[in-house]
Structures are given as C-alpha cells and as structure tokens.
Design an enzyme around this catalytic site. Structure first.
Site, PDB file in Angstrom:
ATOM      1  N   ARG A   1       0.870  -1.175   0.000  1.00 24.69           N
ATOM      2  CA  ARG A   1       0.000   0.000   0.000  1.00 24.69           C
ATOM      3  C   ARG A   1       0.908   1.226   0.000  1.00 24.69           C
ATOM      4  O   ARG A   1       2.012   1.197   0.540  1.00 24.69           O
ATOM      5  CB  ARG A   1      -0.885   0.027   1.244  1.00 24.69           C
ATOM      6  CG  ARG A   1      -1.800  -1.182   1.406  1.00 24.69           C
ATOM      7  CD  ARG A   1      -2.608  -1.058   2.696  1.00 24.69           C
ATOM      8  NE  ARG A   1      -3.530  -2.184   2.888  1.00 24.69           N
ATOM      9  CZ  ARG A   1      -3.263  -3.280   3.580  1.00 24.69           C
ATOM     10  NH1 ARG A   1      -2.058  -3.409   4.165  1.00 24.69           N
ATOM     11  NH2 ARG A   1      -4.156  -4.248   3.702  1.00 24.69           N
TER      12      ARG A   1
ATOM     13  N   HIS B   1      -2.260   2.363  -5.794  1.00 27.60           N
ATOM     14  CA  HIS B   1      -2.990   1.153  -5.417  1.00 27.60           C
ATOM     15  C   HIS B   1      -3.195   0.229  -6.612  1.00 27.60           C
ATOM     16  O   HIS B   1      -3.363  -0.984  -6.445  1.00 27.60           O
ATOM     17  CB  HIS B   1      -4.330   1.508  -4.779  1.00 27.60           C
ATOM     18  CG  HIS B   1      -4.788   0.511  -3.758  1.00 27.60           C
ATOM     19  ND1 HIS B   1      -4.128   0.310  -2.561  1.00 27.60           N
ATOM     20  CD2 HIS B   1      -5.827  -0.373  -3.761  1.00 27.60           C
ATOM     21  CE1 HIS B   1      -4.740  -0.633  -1.869  1.00 27.60           C
ATOM     22  NE2 HIS B   1      -5.769  -1.063  -2.581  1.00 27.60           N
TER      23      HIS B   1
ATOM     24  N   ARG C   1      -0.475  -2.209  -6.673  1.00 34.34           N
ATOM     25  CA  ARG C   1      -0.732  -3.281  -5.704  1.00 34.34           C
ATOM     26  C   ARG C   1      -1.714  -4.301  -6.294  1.00 34.34           C
ATOM     27  O   ARG C   1      -1.529  -5.514  -6.140  1.00 34.34           O
ATOM     28  CB  ARG C   1      -1.277  -2.678  -4.413  1.00 34.34           C
ATOM     29  CG  ARG C   1      -1.681  -3.683  -3.332  1.00 34.34           C
ATOM     30  CD  ARG C   1      -2.032  -2.911  -2.063  1.00 34.34           C
ATOM     31  NE  ARG C   1      -2.852  -3.662  -1.121  1.00 34.34           N
ATOM     32  CZ  ARG C   1      -2.372  -4.458  -0.167  1.00 34.34           C
ATOM     33  NH1 ARG C   1      -1.065  -4.643  -0.061  1.00 34.34           N
ATOM     34  NH2 ARG C   1      -3.191  -5.072   0.669  1.00 34.34           N
TER      35      ARG C   1
ATOM     36  N   HIS D   1      -3.653  -9.154   4.008  1.00 37.70           N
ATOM     37  CA  HIS D   1      -5.103  -9.213   4.176  1.00 37.70           C
ATOM     38  C   HIS D   1      -5.437 -10.100   5.373  1.00 37.70           C
ATOM     39  O   HIS D   1      -4.995 -11.241   5.451  1.00 37.70           O
ATOM     40  CB  HIS D   1      -5.771  -9.812   2.927  1.00 37.70           C
ATOM     41  CG  HIS D   1      -5.804  -8.877   1.765  1.00 37.70           C
ATOM     42  ND1 HIS D   1      -5.992  -9.303   0.462  1.00 37.70           N
ATOM     43  CD2 HIS D   1      -5.678  -7.528   1.696  1.00 37.70           C
ATOM     44  CE1 HIS D   1      -5.984  -8.266  -0.350  1.00 37.70           C
ATOM     45  NE2 HIS D   1      -5.801  -7.178   0.379  1.00 37.70           N
TER      46      HIS D   1
ATOM     47  N   TYR E   1      -9.268 -11.193  -6.502  1.00 41.27           N
ATOM     48  CA  TYR E   1      -8.300 -11.241  -7.598  1.00 41.27           C
ATOM     49  C   TYR E   1      -8.436 -12.505  -8.428  1.00 41.27           C
ATOM     50  O   TYR E   1      -8.012 -12.551  -9.576  1.00 41.27           O
ATOM     51  CB  TYR E   1      -6.878 -11.092  -7.053  1.00 41.27           C
ATOM     52  CG  TYR E   1      -6.646  -9.738  -6.437  1.00 41.27           C
ATOM     53  CD1 TYR E   1      -6.522  -8.602  -7.234  1.00 41.27           C
ATOM     54  CD2 TYR E   1      -6.604  -9.580  -5.057  1.00 41.27           C
ATOM     55  CE1 TYR E   1      -6.361  -7.348  -6.667  1.00 41.27           C
ATOM     56  CE2 TYR E   1      -6.420  -8.326  -4.486  1.00 41.27           C
ATOM     57  CZ  TYR E   1      -6.304  -7.217  -5.291  1.00 41.27           C
ATOM     58  OH  TYR E   1      -6.135  -5.973  -4.739  1.00 41.27           O
TER      59      TYR E   1
END
Length: 326
Positions: A166, A260, A263, A286, A295
C-alpha cells in the site's frame, strides 16, 4: 425514491410507541437530524404494516421477519432506495425494537439475523504487464534534476509493484526496514500489523541506485527510505501519487495509474502465476482471505476475454451473432 410522511390515520398502537421512543432518544442527546431519520424509517415500516391490514388491533409485536423482508423488498424495488439507505433504515428499526423489548411491548426483534444482500464488489482495475514495463523501463530523463527524481521514483514503483505494498506502507518504510541480503522488507500495515515481504531483484537494484542520492538529500537525520529532494524529509502519500502520474505521462501511458493499481497488479499477476491464494494473502497483509479472493475473479475475467478473442469456436460464435444483426 418516494418519500412518505406519517399519515394522520396511523393507529395509536403504532404511533404512540414511536413518539415514546423519540422522547427516550432526545434524553440521550441524539441530534435532530438523527431523530428525524430514525422516526421516518420506523414510520415507513408502520405504514407498510397498516397497508397489510393484519388486524384491527395492529401492534408492533405482530411484525415478524417475513413481514420485515417484504417491507425491505418494497423499499428497494418500489421506492428505489439504495442498499446503503435501506441499511440505515434497518439500523433504526433494530434500535426501535430493542427499545420495545426493553419496555415489554415486544418479545422478538425481527431484524435479528436479517442481512441485506450486498451488491457485487467492483473488480479492481488492472494494468497489463506491458504497461508496467513501459513505466518501469522508461529511459532516464535528460534533465539532471528529473533524472535524479526518476531514480528515486523508479525505486518506489518497483517496490510498490514488486512487493504489493500500500502507498501508506511504502512511505512509512525506514532505511533499517530494508534487508538486501535477505531480499525482504519489513512493513507496517493496517491495524499496526508488521509483516515481512520479499523484494524482487529489480527492486533491490533500483533501491541501491537510489540510496546515494537519498544520503545527499536527507535532513534532520530522518530515517525514511524515500525522501523529498526539496525538503529532505519523508515523502507523503500524495507526493507518491503525483510522481506516478508524472512518470506515467512521460512514458506515454494513457491509462490512469495510481499507487494502489500497482498493488492490484502485483496481486493479480502473482495469483495468475502461482495460484497460491494463501501466499498472496500473506504478502498483501489481508486479514480476511475473501478480500484476496476478488483477484481470482479478475484473473478469470481476463481469461474469459482471452478465450473469447482466441478460441476459434468462440470467435466463430461471436461472428455468427454479429452477422445476424445485419
């Protein structure tokens, strides 16, 4: 969205508890805006119950989960409220029934265990590897000042994409968080949780090229890895965002790039290459694997596009569909 006000015909059995509840909330110093929103939410439910004409002595205890569900469906489909607005109404109804149970006017809270079906989460935008290569492999600017900035910026972008950080984690990294020999970086994520993330060889090379410039720029013994050339202190997240846009434009990239997105690209490309959801979850930091699972949808959507464009039977079907239109 239709807005209804409390009608004069609202039965006393329904209206009186609402007014009593409002009085109790006023004692608790709720704002006038909140009081009005709460009253309107519960009044909409009261109006719905009266339209059902259940009995002549209708009261709040007669509302069960089935009736609540029908009311919520009506608010969503007929009154066209958003999920967020209905969620707020549900919250008001939940508190109202908690009050009724406390006062002995109801035994069951119909909102208990009731959950709204959330809309599908939007898939994150992903840039192709070619776009990232175009960004990261762009030539060194001829202007000396811009060249120095690009050396720093490339190190930042390589680390963002290479380790899936991040932007807030990136700017918080200190020089002592980098372990070149172990090819890893220590980052502090959400909830002040620390994790160790591997670095790519490209990231290490870019950082080693940048460090001599950093030591010339740094002021006040700042330990930040990424330093503002102008101020000599830690870069802000806003500065990183602006530099990415500048560098993307200089590389001739039309797509809107932001930190982002790098990422997102890391997550999608890693998952596509490895298929190891747990490992990607750990690297991203996470806490819930469901956040990482989005994803897999991105990856499947891209595979579907490739399939539609590449498979001869898929292309044939698409062509036949197109021909029928003319």
């Amino acid at each position: 969205m239709s807005e209804q006000t409390q009608p004069a015909t609202l039965s006393a059995n329904l209206a009186l508890p609402i007014n009593q509840w409002q009085g109790a909330l006023m004692v608790q110093n709720f704002s006038s805006h909140t009081l009005q929103a709460y009253k309107l939410a519960v009044t909409h439910l009261a109006q719905f119950l009266e339209r059902q004409s259940l009995t002549k002595t209708l009261n709040w205890a007669q509302c069960d989960k089935r009736l609540l569900s029908r009311h919520i469906s009506n608010r969503l489909e007929v009154d066209a409220l958003s999920i967020a607005s209905v969620q707020q109404e549900l919250s008001a109804i939940r508190q109202f029934y908690a009050y009724l149970i406390e006062q002995g006017q109801a035994k069951i809270n119909p909102t208990t265990g009731y959950q709204l079906k959330q809309p599908a989460r939007a898939l994150p935008n992903i840039a192709d590897i070619d776009v990232l290569t175009q960004l990261l492999e762009q030539p060194l600017p001829e202007d000396p000042e811009q060249a120095r900035l690009w050396i720093r910026d490339k190190a930042m972008f390589e680390l963002l994409y290479g380790s899936g950080l991040r932007v807030s984690e990136l700017v918080a990294i200190d020089v002592t968080d980098i372990d070149v020999s172990q090819k890893q970086v220590r980052v502090v994520g959400k909830g002040n949780k620390t994790r160790i993330v591997p670095m790519t060889q490209k990231s290490i090379q870019a950082i080693e090229m940048y460090l001599p410039h950093r030591y010339l720029w740094v002021e006040q013994a700042d330990m930040a890895l990424f330093i503002s050339e102008k101020l000599g202190t830690r870069l802000s997240t806003r500065a990183v965002q602006q530099r990415l846009k500048v560098c993307a434009k200089r590389a001739g990239i039309a797509q809107n790039l932001h930190p982002h997105l790098l990422r997102h690209c890391f997550a999608s490309h890693m998952l596509s290459g490895s298929g190891d959801l747990r490992a990607v979850q750990e690297m991203l930091g996470h806490s819930d694997i469901s956040t990482t699972q989005i994803y897999t949808q991105v990856d499947f959507e891209r595979l579907t596009q490739i399939y539609d464009n590449s498979h001869p039977r898929s292309r044939m079907a698409a062509k036949q569909t197109k021909d029928k239109r003319y």
